[in-house]
Structures are given as C-alpha cells and as structure tokens.
Design an enzyme around this catalytic site. Structure first.
Site, PDB file in Angstrom:
ATOM      1  N   ILE A   1      80.090   4.480  24.102  1.00 40.59           N
ATOM      2  CA  ILE A   1      79.249   5.594  24.638  1.00 40.59           C
ATOM      3  C   ILE A   1      79.958   6.783  24.167  1.00 40.59           C
ATOM      4  O   ILE A   1      80.787   7.042  24.383  1.00 40.59           O
ATOM      5  CB  ILE A   1      78.981   5.487  26.101  1.00 40.59           C
ATOM      6  CG1 ILE A   1      78.199   4.279  26.629  1.00 40.59           C
ATOM      7  CG2 ILE A   1      78.336   6.929  26.443  1.00 40.59           C
ATOM      8  CD1 ILE A   1      76.825   4.099  25.998  1.00 40.59           C
ATOM      9  N   LYS A   2      79.218   7.679  23.347  1.00 40.89           N
ATOM     10  CA  LYS A   2      79.499   9.073  23.072  1.00 40.89           C
ATOM     11  C   LYS A   2      78.593  10.067  23.940  1.00 40.89           C
ATOM     12  O   LYS A   2      77.291   9.956  23.805  1.00 40.89           O
ATOM     13  CB  LYS A   2      79.140   9.411  21.691  1.00 40.89           C
ATOM     14  CG  LYS A   2      79.874  10.580  21.188  1.00 40.89           C
ATOM     15  CD  LYS A   2      78.926  11.685  20.794  1.00 40.89           C
ATOM     16  CE  LYS A   2      79.602  12.671  20.072  1.00 40.89           C
ATOM     17  NZ  LYS A   2      78.554  13.843  19.552  1.00 40.89           N
ATOM     18  N   GLN A   3      79.234  10.913  24.383  1.00 41.27           N
ATOM     19  CA  GLN A   3      78.728  11.698  25.628  1.00 41.27           C
ATOM     20  C   GLN A   3      79.382  13.325  25.700  1.00 41.27           C
ATOM     21  O   GLN A   3      80.598  13.301  25.439  1.00 41.27           O
ATOM     22  CB  GLN A   3      78.672  11.155  26.890  1.00 41.27           C
ATOM     23  CG  GLN A   3      78.112  12.064  28.010  1.00 41.27           C
ATOM     24  CD  GLN A   3      76.496  12.312  27.646  1.00 41.27           C
ATOM     25  OE1 GLN A   3      76.297  13.398  26.943  1.00 41.27           O
ATOM     26  NE2 GLN A   3      75.653  11.375  28.341  1.00 41.27           N
TER      27      GLN A   3
END
Length: 357
Positions: free
Chosen positions: A243-245
């Site tokens: 996940i990229k956040q």
C-alpha cells in the site's frame, strides 16, 4: 562510508528541533508487539500461507531482494509517473535529463533502489536493456490532467498483460477513494490485480482520497489518519501486496466532515496527535501490518527536501511502515544530489538504532 553512530548523528542533525520528538517517542496507542513488522522473513511469514502463487512470491522476492535495502523487509522505490499526473513540463523542467526515461532507470540503479516505478511508455522503451537489472513496477492507470476543467479520475493506459510482457515484476495503480468515479476504479483495479496475480506479478496500490468535501473550515482532511487508514483497508481488501499512502497530517475527518462511521476509540486510544501514532493507525489498517505500508515522499520544495524526506522515513519506520516511494524530491535536482538524497533515506531504514516506537 559512515558508521552507524555517524549516520544517526546525521539524521538527528537533519531532523533539527524535531529530533527528540521523533527519535525518542514511545507509542502508547497501538502496541508494536501487536503488529506484523518488516524483516527478512516477510514473504515467508505473510504470503507463504496465502493465496499468492509461487510466481507472485518470486516477484515479491525480486522486489524485496534488490538494492541497498535488499532482504531487510524495507522498500525504497523511485516513482516517476509525474509526466502524466503533473504534466511532463512541470515535472521535468527543473531537471530536463529526465524527459529521457533511461535516466530515470539509471537514477534508481545508481541509488540502489528496490525498484523503479514509471509509465508503460517509459519502461517499455527500456525493458530489454534494464528489466533484468532492476525490478520494474508499471503504473497502469493515471489521471491524465489535460482535460479542462481538470477532473480527478484514473483511467487505464494499458493492459496488465503488456506490463507482464515487458518484464515487470509488479503493477501499480491509483484509486481515488471518495471520488465520484471511485466505484468504477475499485472494480477496474480489483480485476487488474487479479490478472496480475494470475500472471505472477505483485501489486502496489496508491490509496488516495479525493473529494472536494474533504476540505472543511480551512482544514484539508485528504491526509487525515482516519480517512487514509480506511483507504488503506479498502486497498488491502482488493489484495494489494503493498500500500502506498500519503503521510497523515491530521485526524478526525469522519467527525468533522460528518459522514461515514467511526468510533471514539479510533481517536482516543488508537491514535494521538503525534505523527508516528497517526502513521501507525495507517499501518494498523493494512491488516495490522501484514501488508506493507510505504509512504509518499511528497513534492519537491527545494532546500528543505532532504530534511522532509528523512523526517518522513523516520516516522514511517518507527510507526511500523515498510519504506518510502520517493520521486520528485530526488529527480528534480542534479543526478548526484538525487542519489545522495535517496541513499540518506535508505540509511534511516538500515540503521538499527532507529527502531519501532
């Protein structure tokens, strides 16, 4: 090469007045022992008993096993898809060598990144020369931003099969959770990730929130811990492997916008105002850290870029995250300086004295 003590001194110096706040913090929200945290055994510990095929695990091993952070469980990825998301001119004018996609790949290799993330066109041109030298992560959808007035939508720029054919080990996609188009995007990306897994590739999801109503009374809740945390949870639900956040900068989006569902413990027990605790709530929503959280490096602001990048890395690591995906701060400056910035961020993850809060 600096010693571990010299490295921590450099990092503390870069953090300046925030050094003690970030390096000495002990989290009293989510216990670190309740999280799955990065380490050499991440693939065996998390994915060996999952539905991920041996081919997917081999792709994940390529991703985690490359560059200066190889086999640590941490990731340093160079993303350069801004030629579409922000216009090529705005992205590359500060350093025009990056109009040439080969220099993007060279920067990632020279800096010892785990992977390079870019567009179909850029990586396709470089595939035969470099796909076997550094893992490729193909961004399969974009917000094209040439429409006027601008609209916030993500559309597919190619197929998962194309990404597989050019030698990519992973595909990446963005979903604008909260936008009018999010339902369609969720379905499209879920189907794309299923196909990617069938072909043996790993999947990375940019979990962004996007809605004009997320700005209330002068506060922008697009980076609120509760909303970004839920975006992460939706992302792992469609089987993203990473996940990229964006790093959280606020909290209380649900309460202040007055929508959705929340619980007082989200704000009173599971988070605090401390940036590490806010980021830990993002990690918690990634199946308690079973799925890696990598935070965004953010836009380039010039002289403060190194300090901001190191600050983000320290927060991410001490919260239980798995690394940074850092682009503009690195490529919007001279090549040598970009390498130095990426290496300094990687040093945060290599230094054992910087541990879980």
């Amino acid at each position: 090469m600096m010693t571990a003590n010299q490295t921590i001194d450099k990092i503390a110096s870069l953090l300046g007045d925030d050094a003690s706040k970030l390096l000495d913090h002990t989290s009293k929200t989510v216990d670190k022992d309740s999280l799955y945290t990065p380490g050499p055994g991440r693939i065996d510990d998390i994915f060996a008993m999952s539905n991920r095929s041996p081919q997917v695990m081999r792709s994940l091993a390529a991703l985690y096993g490359h560059g200066r952070l190889a086999n640590t469980g941490y990731l340093s990825i160079l993303p350069v898809d801004q030629g579409i998301e922000h216009s090529a001119g705005s992205a590359f004018a500060p350093n025009p060598i990056y109009f040439d996609p080969e220099n993007i790949v060279k920067l990632a290799i020279q800096a010892g990144c785990n992977a390079v993330a870019s567009t179909f066109g850029g990586l396709a041109l470089m595939s035969r020369k470099y796909a076997h030298k550094i893992p490729f992560l193909v961004k399969i959808n974009h917000n094209e931003l040439l429409t006027y007035p601008n609209k916030y939508d993500q559309i597919m720029f190619g197929s998962v099969h194309q990404a597989w054919e050019l030698g990519a080990v992973a595909v990446g996609a963005t979903i604008y959770f909260g936008s009018e188009e999010s339902n369609r995007q969720i379905v499209e990306v879920a189907q794309a990730f299923e196909e990617a897994h069938d072909l043996g590739m790993a999947t990375v999801l940019w979990c962004y929130t996007r809605n004009e109503n997320f700005k209330q009374n002068g506060t922008d809740y697009h980076a609120s811990a509760d909303l970004t945390g839920q975006a992460n949870h939706l992302g792992v639900t469609i089987q993203a492997d990473v996940i990229k956040q964006k790093l959280p900068t606020s909290n209380g989006g649900y309460k202040n916008i007055k929508f959705g569902k929340s619980h007082p413990d989200m704000y009173d027990k599971l988070t605090s105002e401390h940036p590490i605790d806010l980021c830990r709530y993002q990690v918690l929503n990634c199946y308690a850290g079973r799925v890696a959280l990598i935070n965004s490096g953010g836009e380039s602001k010039g002289a403060s870029d190194m300090q901001e990048a190191v600050r983000t890395a320290v927060i991410n690591k001490r919260a239980g995250g798995s690394g940074l995906i850092l682009g503009r701060k690195a490529f919007q400056r001279p090549f040598k300086d970009g390498v130095e910035l990426l290496n300094t961020v990687q040093d945060v993850y290599l230094n054992e004295d910087i541990n879980l809060a």
